[in-house]
Motif scaffolding. Structure first.
Motif, PDB file in Angstrom:
ATOM      1  N   GLN A  85       0.802  -1.209   0.000  1.00  8.32           N
ATOM      2  CA  GLN A  85       0.000   0.000   0.000  1.00  8.32           C
ATOM      3  C   GLN A  85       0.843   1.270   0.000  1.00  8.32           C
ATOM      4  O   GLN A  85       0.369   2.335  -0.419  1.00  8.32           O
ATOM      5  CB  GLN A  85      -0.918   0.017   1.228  1.00  8.32           C
ATOM      6  N   LEU A 103       1.387   2.789  -3.651  1.00  7.18           N
ATOM      7  CA  LEU A 103       0.256   2.987  -4.556  1.00  7.18           C
ATOM      8  C   LEU A 103       0.206   4.404  -5.126  1.00  7.18           C
ATOM      9  O   LEU A 103       0.108   4.593  -6.340  1.00  7.18           O
ATOM     10  CB  LEU A 103      -1.058   2.654  -3.841  1.00  7.18           C
ATOM     11  N   LEU A 160      -4.690  -6.260  -5.450  1.00  9.33           N
ATOM     12  CA  LEU A 160      -4.528  -4.843  -5.115  1.00  9.33           C
ATOM     13  C   LEU A 160      -3.978  -4.048  -6.297  1.00  9.33           C
ATOM     14  O   LEU A 160      -4.571  -3.040  -6.702  1.00  9.33           O
ATOM     15  CB  LEU A 160      -3.610  -4.700  -3.899  1.00  9.33           C
TER      16      LEU A 160
END
Length: 281
Positions: free
Chosen positions: A123, A126, A215
């Motif tokens: 994450q 990103l 993701l």
């Protein structure tokens, strides 16, 4: 058969049944029609084989507003996985070779910095990666996904090959250098033929991670570049008047078939590669 071997085998069988039961439920449900699903129980085998749900999941099921099935998503994943695995593995071979047999000042520091990529949460990258992909004009495309997975995979592939090559005798490299071989010839003629175990491990590892990734696929893909995991999620969450569980189970199996096939065919080589040095060093 002593008592402790009986206990061991009993435990192994119970664990195998525990982990394989969901797969069994998926398979039998995908082969049932809706009448049997509504009137039967979860573990009951199909009274007759019904492959219509597989065909619908492949080219007719709705994934949001589009009703073209999982076929385009599957092909997107194939187009993404093959080059991403090949490139990241090739770069891992070269990096591992350099960091183990052609060390230079600061090589250990560079290797330690690469290790941060193995443990860094996905994450974190990103937002900056989306800006970089947009700057180069490859955002929301298959090429952008390939670049993302290559960059995310380099730390792991480098770690695998570097730790494996540390165990190779330095005398092999020195002997090849005395014979006049250079950097690339030694890599191609000496090192690569000895790399089959770790190469199989890395290929399976990268293929599984990239194919099953959700993701990156949902964040960096566009309307025409979504991978199979995103398509499966869209299919399962698409509302309709009748929930077709057999189609959902068939779609899940279609998405899982490549990784299941890889582990069934090459699983023993994966274990051999790990024990041959993939986690050593």
């Amino acid at each position: 058969m002593t008592w402790h071997r009986i206990v061991l085998w009993t435990a192994l069988v119970l664990f195998a049944v525990w982990f394989l039961t969901p797969l069994y439920v998926m398979i039998v449900t995908s082969l049932k029609d809706m009448d049997q699903i509504r009137g039967g129980n979860l573990m009951e085998p199909p009274t007759h084989l019904n492959f219509a749900s597989w065909g619908k999941a492949w080219n007719q099921a709705c994934t949001g507003t589009d009703c073209g099935g999982l076929k385009p998503f599957f092909m997107n994943s194939v187009s993404m996985v093959v080059p991403a695995v090949a490139i990241s593995t090739t770069l891992g071979i070269v990096n591992g070779y350099v960091l183990s047999k052609w060390r230079f000042r600061g090589s250990e520091v560079m290797f330690a910095m690469l290790l941060f990529g193995v443990f860094m949460p996905m994450q974190v990258v990103l937002l900056p990666m989306s800006q970089i992909l947009g700057y180069f004009g490859i955002a929301s495309s298959i090429i952008g996904l390939i670049v993302m997975h290559v960059l995310a995979g380099i730390p792991s592939t480098t770690l695998f090959f570097r730790n494996y090559y540390v165990g190779l005798p330095d005398e092999l490299i020195k002997a090849a250098m005395l014979d006049g071989a250079g950097f690339w010839r030694i890599l191609w003629r000496v090192v690569l033929p000895l790399s089959t175990p770790i190469l199989v491990v890395t290929l399976i590892w990268q293929f599984t991670n990239i194919w099953n990734d959700f993701l990156y696929g949902v964040v960096f893909s566009g309307a025409d570049s979504k991978p199979i995991t995103v398509g499966l999620n869209n299919l399962a969450n698409t509302t309709s008047s009748v929930k077709e569980y057999n189609v959902d189970m068939a779609a899940a199996l279609i998405a899982a078939l490549p990784t299941l096939f890889v582990y069934v065919v090459a699983g023993k080589y994966f274990v051999r590669g790990l024990t041959a040095g993939a986690v050593k060093g």
